[in-house]
Design a protein around this motif. Sequence first.
Motif, short mmCIF file in Angstrom:
data_model
loop_
_atom_site.label_atom_id
_atom_site.label_comp_id
_atom_site.label_asym_id
_atom_site.label_seq_id
_atom_site.Cartn_x
_atom_site.Cartn_y
_atom_site.Cartn_z
N GLN A 68 0.22 -5.29 -10.00
CA GLN A 68 1.45 -5.37 -10.79
C GLN A 68 1.52 -4.15 -11.70
OE1 GLN A 68 3.53 -7.18 -9.61
NE2 GLN A 68 3.75 -9.10 -10.72
N PRO A 69 2.65 -3.48 -11.76
CA PRO A 69 2.72 -2.30 -12.62
C PRO A 69 2.52 -2.66 -14.09
CG PRO A 69 4.88 -2.80 -11.65
CD PRO A 69 3.89 -3.74 -11.03
N GLY A 70 1.74 -1.86 -14.79
CA GLY A 70 1.55 -2.05 -16.22
C GLY A 70 2.66 -1.37 -17.00
N ASP A 71 2.50 -1.29 -18.31
CA ASP A 71 3.50 -0.64 -19.14
C ASP A 71 3.55 0.85 -18.90
OD1 ASP A 71 4.13 -3.02 -20.23
OD2 ASP A 71 3.02 -2.75 -22.10
N ARG A 72 2.36 1.42 -18.75
CA ARG A 72 2.26 2.85 -18.56
C ARG A 72 1.41 3.13 -17.35
NH1 ARG A 72 0.37 5.69 -24.17
NH2 ARG A 72 1.64 4.44 -25.59
N PHE A 73 1.84 4.06 -16.53
CA PHE A 73 1.04 4.48 -15.39
C PHE A 73 0.04 5.53 -15.87
CE2 PHE A 73 0.64 7.59 -11.79
CZ PHE A 73 -0.22 6.82 -11.04
N ASN A 74 -1.24 5.26 -15.62
CA ASN A 74 -2.27 6.24 -15.94
C ASN A 74 -2.93 6.67 -14.62
OD1 ASN A 74 -4.96 7.29 -16.44
ND2 ASN A 74 -4.62 6.74 -18.59
N PRO A 75 -2.72 7.92 -14.20
CA PRO A 75 -3.19 8.33 -12.87
C PRO A 75 -4.66 8.00 -12.61
CG PRO A 75 -1.77 10.03 -13.80
CD PRO A 75 -1.97 9.00 -14.88
N SER A 76 -5.55 8.30 -13.55
CA SER A 76 -6.97 8.05 -13.30
C SER A 76 -7.30 6.56 -13.38
CB SER A 76 -7.87 8.75 -14.32
OG SER A 76 -7.59 10.10 -14.36
N LEU A 77 -6.90 5.94 -14.46
CA LEU A 77 -7.32 4.55 -14.67
C LEU A 77 -6.71 3.61 -13.64
CD1 LEU A 77 -7.41 4.35 -18.57
CD2 LEU A 77 -9.23 4.92 -16.95
N ASP A 78 -5.48 3.86 -13.27
CA ASP A 78 -4.86 3.01 -12.25
C ASP A 78 -5.53 3.23 -10.89
OD1 ASP A 78 -3.18 2.68 -14.48
OD2 ASP A 78 -1.47 2.23 -13.20
N SER A 79 -5.90 4.46 -10.63
CA SER A 79 -6.62 4.76 -9.39
C SER A 79 -7.98 4.05 -9.39
CB SER A 79 -6.80 6.28 -9.27
OG SER A 79 -7.72 6.62 -8.27
N GLN A 80 -8.67 4.11 -10.50
CA GLN A 80 -9.98 3.45 -10.63
C GLN A 80 -9.87 1.95 -10.37
OE1 GLN A 80 -11.48 3.33 -14.69
NE2 GLN A 80 -13.60 3.45 -13.97
N GLN A 81 -8.88 1.35 -10.98
CA GLN A 81 -8.69 -0.10 -10.85
C GLN A 81 -8.33 -0.47 -9.40
OE1 GLN A 81 -5.20 -1.59 -12.81
NE2 GLN A 81 -5.97 -3.69 -12.97
N ALA A 82 -7.42 0.30 -8.82
CA ALA A 82 -7.00 0.00 -7.44
C ALA A 82 -8.17 0.15 -6.47
CB ALA A 82 -5.84 0.92 -7.04
N PHE A 83 -8.97 1.19 -6.67
CA PHE A 83 -10.11 1.41 -5.78
C PHE A 83 -11.14 0.29 -5.94
CE2 PHE A 83 -14.35 3.19 -4.93
CZ PHE A 83 -14.19 3.52 -3.59
N ALA A 84 -11.47 -0.02 -7.19
CA ALA A 84 -12.51 -1.03 -7.46
C ALA A 84 -12.10 -2.41 -6.99
CB ALA A 84 -12.83 -1.05 -8.96
N GLN A 85 -10.82 -2.71 -7.06
CA GLN A 85 -10.37 -4.07 -6.78
C GLN A 85 -9.73 -4.22 -5.40
OE1 GLN A 85 -7.94 -5.33 -10.10
NE2 GLN A 85 -9.50 -4.79 -11.62
N GLY A 86 -9.82 -3.17 -4.59
CA GLY A 86 -9.24 -3.28 -3.24
C GLY A 86 -7.73 -3.36 -3.25
N LEU A 87 -7.10 -2.70 -4.20
CA LEU A 87 -5.64 -2.77 -4.33
C LEU A 87 -4.95 -1.45 -3.97
CD1 LEU A 87 -5.53 -4.71 -7.74
CD2 LEU A 87 -5.20 -5.66 -5.44
N GLN A 88 -5.67 -0.58 -3.28
CA GLN A 88 -5.05 0.69 -2.92
C GLN A 88 -4.03 0.50 -1.79
OE1 GLN A 88 -8.21 4.13 -3.29
NE2 GLN A 88 -8.95 2.55 -1.93
N SER A 89 -3.04 1.40 -1.75
CA SER A 89 -2.13 1.43 -0.61
C SER A 89 -2.94 1.59 0.67
CB SER A 89 -1.19 2.63 -0.67
OG SER A 89 -0.42 2.61 -1.79
N LYS A 90 -2.41 0.97 1.72
CA LYS A 90 -3.10 1.00 3.01
C LYS A 90 -3.33 2.42 3.51
CE LYS A 90 -4.95 -1.27 6.36
NZ LYS A 90 -6.24 -1.95 6.07
N ASP A 91 -2.33 3.29 3.32
CA ASP A 91 -2.46 4.66 3.85
C ASP A 91 -3.63 5.40 3.19
OD1 ASP A 91 -1.09 4.90 1.41
OD2 ASP A 91 0.25 6.48 2.13
#
Lengths: 257, 257
Positions: A56-79
């Motif tokens: 779910q999008p947060g208030d602010r997009f943070n390129p590094s932290l959002d990437s970290q979270q998506a990678f760690a939690q298996g939430l990355q885009s399929k591509d």
Amino acid sequence: MNVLIVYAHPEPQSLNGSLRDFSVQRLEAAGHEVQVSDLYAMQWKATLDANDSTAQPGDRFNPSLDSQQAFAQGLQSKDIELEQEKLLWADTVILQFPLWWFSMPAILKGWVERVYAYGFAYGVGEHSDVRWGDRYGEGTLAGKRAMLIVTTGGWESHYAQRGINGPIDDILFPIQHGILHYPGFEVLPPFVLYRTGRVDEARFAEACNALGQRLDELEQTSPIPFRRQNAGEYEIPALTLKPDIAPGCKGFSAHIE
Amino acid sequence: MNVLIVYAHPEPQSLNGSLRDFSVQRLEAAGHEVQVSDLYAMQWKATLDANDSTAQPGDRFNPSLDSQQAFAQGLQSKDIELEQEKLLWADTVILQFPLWWFSMPAILKGWVERVYAYGFAYGVGEHSDVRWGDRYGEGTLAGKRAMLIVTTGGWESHYAQRGINGPIDDILFPIQHGILHYPGFEVLPPFVLYRTGRVDEARFAEACNALGQRLDELEQTSPIPFRRQNAGEYEIPALTLKPDIAPGCKGFSAHIE
């Protein structure tokens, strides 16, 4: 051996397309498994943004932290996930592209930005005042080899030590050292074909000959001896070369043994 | 004066967003006209391809020749044309971006690739064995000034002369020399803000102070003295420095007087 070619040219019937086809054939004929990520054909999304995570999008997009979270939690885009799997599968990764404005095409830069997630290609290992992560010689992709195949419109002399564009090795340093050595690749010397506006059949045959030899020797070629961050040559956390290492040397070349 | 800021960060509520807002206010308060190309907000198309021209597609897409034709015949995509108009309108152009993988974000690289058409930013002037085009100090954008505003996560020491990432001036050379000096811009020294993970209110105020001063002095600041291709210092067509120019010097810095 498993070889991944990440290829960035918009036209299959181009010099780059022909070199790509040649490389695939040559590698397969030698018994290697080859996968090609043809970024234009895949309509690769070039722009890193909040849609790279299924969270779910947060208030602010943070390129590094959002990437970290998506990678760690298996939430990355399929591509993104698929490209990371290809990188893990590969023993050798080849990036092939035309040099546009002295760097890689945007579509390939966007591949790096999106696939090189926090936790995958950076932000790996301990980060403290005594250890600055597993990078520059260590990391997720350590033990694998990488090589650039690059074409330029300009002449070889334009990219010489005193050529107006700057030396090709310096132009490629941010890619070879900053993008490939960083997450652990051993980086082989690049294959560069100059003056692409003037490639007739004879020059194309010559280029294939030289490229074929490089492909045949992928496993034997000595990598560029980039220094390793955590081998005792750099002050930490300043990350400057220690005074007794290559004293008096500065610039990109100081980071090559 | 007319100032164009080409801005590439996905999140308005970021350090980059705040610096951008600060710059616009400061410049407008000083009486300048300001336009911002906010590439993420514009959903700028990052990928150069056959759709950049409204001409009927040919058999093969040729990035340079199709760009040349589209530019010469008024067949460029509207978004490209608008950015070229902004460049022609501007007296000073600022590129603002976070340094991602030692270069500009893909979306900005794609802006360069698409907006810098053949006939507009390259392929300008006579190309022969005695004259190699109007470039590197001459060209469509000659007489205008340009400056980078760059943020990095890494520390200043990491980008020092012996820092592990390589010197910041060398990392930015392909942009400052190869993208800005090339079509004629006079390039001012960059404004670089390091260690963006640790910007508290005090450091932000300090950064605004320093940036504000640079913006106040845009018209007076001495540009980086990049050599001019057609001023007699380079052999043509080899485009290497003549032996008596900076003898013994090589690499990027040889092209700075």
